[in-house]
Motif scaffolding. Structure first.
Motif, mmCIF file in Angstrom:
data_model
loop_
_atom_site.group_PDB
_atom_site.id
_atom_site.type_symbol
_atom_site.label_atom_id
_atom_site.label_comp_id
_atom_site.label_asym_id
_atom_site.label_seq_id
_atom_site.Cartn_x
_atom_site.Cartn_y
_atom_site.Cartn_z
ATOM 1 N N THR A 114 43.820 11.359 -83.719
ATOM 2 C CA THR A 114 42.450 10.890 -83.917
ATOM 3 C C THR A 114 41.819 10.715 -82.547
ATOM 4 O O THR A 114 42.434 10.126 -81.664
ATOM 5 C CB THR A 114 42.451 9.548 -84.662
ATOM 6 O OG1 THR A 114 43.219 9.686 -85.858
ATOM 7 C CG2 THR A 114 41.044 9.106 -85.001
ATOM 8 N N ASN A 115 40.610 11.220 -82.395
ATOM 9 C CA ASN A 115 39.999 11.148 -81.069
ATOM 10 C C ASN A 115 38.641 10.481 -81.136
ATOM 11 O O ASN A 115 37.772 10.909 -81.891
ATOM 12 C CB ASN A 115 39.875 12.547 -80.462
ATOM 13 C CG ASN A 115 39.723 12.501 -78.947
ATOM 14 O OD1 ASN A 115 39.540 11.435 -78.368
ATOM 15 N ND2 ASN A 115 39.790 13.653 -78.310
ATOM 16 N N GLU A 172 39.643 14.349 -86.399
ATOM 17 C CA GLU A 172 41.099 14.367 -86.402
ATOM 18 C C GLU A 172 41.616 15.802 -86.390
ATOM 19 O O GLU A 172 40.924 16.724 -86.791
ATOM 20 C CB GLU A 172 41.640 13.663 -87.651
ATOM 21 C CG GLU A 172 41.250 12.198 -87.737
ATOM 22 C CD GLU A 172 41.960 11.475 -88.860
ATOM 23 O OE1 GLU A 172 42.475 10.387 -88.604
ATOM 24 O OE2 GLU A 172 41.992 11.991 -89.986
ATOM 25 N N SER A 208 48.495 7.761 -87.217
ATOM 26 C CA SER A 208 47.407 8.241 -86.370
ATOM 27 C C SER A 208 47.712 7.917 -84.922
ATOM 28 O O SER A 208 47.908 6.758 -84.564
ATOM 29 C CB SER A 208 46.092 7.576 -86.767
ATOM 30 O OG SER A 208 45.163 7.710 -85.703
ATOM 31 N N ALA A 230 45.877 7.711 -81.707
ATOM 32 C CA ALA A 230 44.457 7.658 -81.360
ATOM 33 C C ALA A 230 44.246 7.770 -79.854
ATOM 34 O O ALA A 230 44.933 7.118 -79.078
ATOM 35 C CB ALA A 230 43.832 6.372 -81.879
ATOM 36 N N HIS A 278 39.305 3.831 -90.272
ATOM 37 C CA HIS A 278 38.610 4.170 -89.033
ATOM 38 C C HIS A 278 37.704 3.058 -88.535
ATOM 39 O O HIS A 278 37.388 3.002 -87.343
ATOM 40 C CB HIS A 278 37.847 5.487 -89.207
ATOM 41 C CG HIS A 278 38.759 6.672 -89.264
ATOM 42 N ND1 HIS A 278 38.318 7.969 -89.316
ATOM 43 C CD2 HIS A 278 40.119 6.747 -89.264
ATOM 44 C CE1 HIS A 278 39.361 8.798 -89.369
ATOM 45 N NE2 HIS A 278 40.457 8.071 -89.347
ATOM 46 N N ILE A 334 40.142 1.127 -86.365
ATOM 47 C CA ILE A 334 40.399 1.849 -85.116
ATOM 48 C C ILE A 334 39.222 1.674 -84.161
ATOM 49 O O ILE A 334 39.390 1.453 -82.961
ATOM 50 C CB ILE A 334 40.655 3.345 -85.399
ATOM 51 C CG1 ILE A 334 41.950 3.505 -86.215
ATOM 52 C CG2 ILE A 334 40.736 4.148 -84.110
ATOM 53 C CD1 ILE A 334 42.298 4.940 -86.576
#
Lengths: 256, 256
Positions: free
Chosen positions: A10-11, A43, A92, A94, A165, A168
DNA sequence: TCAATAGTGTCTCTTAGACACTATGAT
DNA sequence: ATCATAGTGTCTAAGAGACACTATTGA
């Protein structure tokens, strides 16, 4: 015996809008289930021969078709709670990427749309807005409390981000804020050079205060180790032109 | 197409030796290939229904057969470089656990031995020693440079740690040091209460200086927000008995 | 009472914050 | 000239660091 969980990269991709002086985050609208048609952080899955860092960088290129020379990517955290995905167990990994400019977006593979969302911080929330859509980083502070409410979150409205998300996002914003004073990598979204006011804008956003609450003179003093003067800007607007600075090389805990 | 890599949980387990006033780290001697008979950080695999955090805690119990009420575990980082393992691609999710005491060890599943290694920091290195064995956190600062030399590391001597564990160790020590002044969770290895001198010992270790270089009076002032006085110790040794403090609840970036 | 240990007080120097003042450019 | 913007100087108060001094224990 124990099946290996799936892994996604995940970016969180950040940029800065020079016209509006605003921080922006890239969100995509998912093409596939689960959470089809929901907005989400971009992602991808890791390939056999690349490191997760490399996968995060590839994700940037795929999502925005951009061939920028170099942009900084760093690890945020890894999210592993069993409840974080509805179906198959998924971890994930990240990352955060700080783009030196704000390129136009084209939705890539797995996405029907991709847009920049502008960060606003009214009353101690992190809000991300684009037109009629707006999403908020969760205000829940405890990981266990967050995933508890996530499990019982009924009738997922399309007004919410996919998966965990919004959690996150909270972790990301908190991290950026905590690093402002000793390693403000977020300033890389300002590109090579920037004015002190632009830097103060970003600090103010993440500290959830107004730019005017940061005194320019003191700000300059306090960060004299972090910035260096490179020249004077040539603005076409009234008022004295601002000087421009660059970010010094920051020693990182885990250099690349 | 792309096979999912294997995942291990790696846990750096710290404790404090009250007699010798030393920081200790748990290492195990591996029972199986790869790196059979090498010393390494304790690892396990994640089960289907538990979070990585939970797996890290389970690892503590398995390795040391300990039923402590609660001990603090936090995420360190995730290591994903393709070269980090010789055979199948494996990700490491690394955690740190701070034990409030230093229990005796019994080698558990996957290990032929398990011992406490004492931290020493001569000339700007992090050295971990137990009898004839000693291991050093790498002094290489760049991730890419580290994995480059790892790939070409000939004739792996048993004097080295398995896998990239000397790199993980470096990242861990650096992280602990960086957090000393605002969130010194490492002090949890001192248990419920401790003297200022014990705290200074730990600070000195990670700052790679001598205890005497940290002034007691100033240390107390600088950390008055982090510690609270709870009473006076009753020592059987000559000299004025030290007062004892406890660690205040620290607000964490990502609370559990 | 002395050695050993630990806690306290205080002086100085540095730095953070508030805020007034000066500088530069467009109209 | 004046408005709009931005940079600089300075005063004060808070904090960090050095270090001398006092306090409490065992032998």
């Amino acid at each position: 015996m124990s099946m290996s969980p799936a892994i996604t990269i995940t970016n969180l991709i950040w940029s800065f809008d020079r016209d509006l002086q605003c921080v922006n985050l890239l969100l995509v609208r998912r093409a596939n289930a689960p959470f089809e048609d929901f907005w989400a952080l971009p992602e991808t899955t890791m390939r056999e021969t690349e490191s997760a860092d490399a996968a995060a960088l590839r994700l940037v290129r795929e999502k925005i078709g951009l061939k920028l020379a170099g942009f900084h990517t760093e690890q945020l955290a890894t999210f592993t709670h069993p409840n974080r995905t509805p179906d198959q167990r998924t971890l994930s990994l990240a990352y955060m990427t700080f783009l030196p400019e704000m390129p136009p977006l084209t939705a890539g593979y797995g996405a029907v749309d991709a847009r920049w969302f502008t960060l606003h911080t009214p009353d101690h929330q992190y809000d991300f807005e684009n037109g009629k859509f707006h999403f908020t980083a969760t205000t829940i502070n405890s990981q266990s409390a967050y995933y508890q409410q996530l499990a019982t979150r009924k009738a997922k409205p399309k007004l919410a981000l996919a998966f965990d998300h919004d959690w996150i996002l909270k972790v990301a914003c908190d991290r950026i804020r905590n690093k402002l004073d000793y390693q403000p990598n977020i300033l890389l979204i300002l590109g090579d050079t920037f004015t002190l006011k632009e830097a103060r804008h970003i600090f103010a956003d993440f500290q959830q205060i107004s730019v005017d609450e940061i005194d320019n003179s003191n700000f300059k003093k306090n960060h004299r180790n972090v910035f260096s003067l490179v020249g004077t800007s040539s603005s076409k607007r009234p008022g004295r032109p601002a000087k421009v600075y660059r970010l010094n090389d920051l020693q990182t805990e885990q250099d690349n």
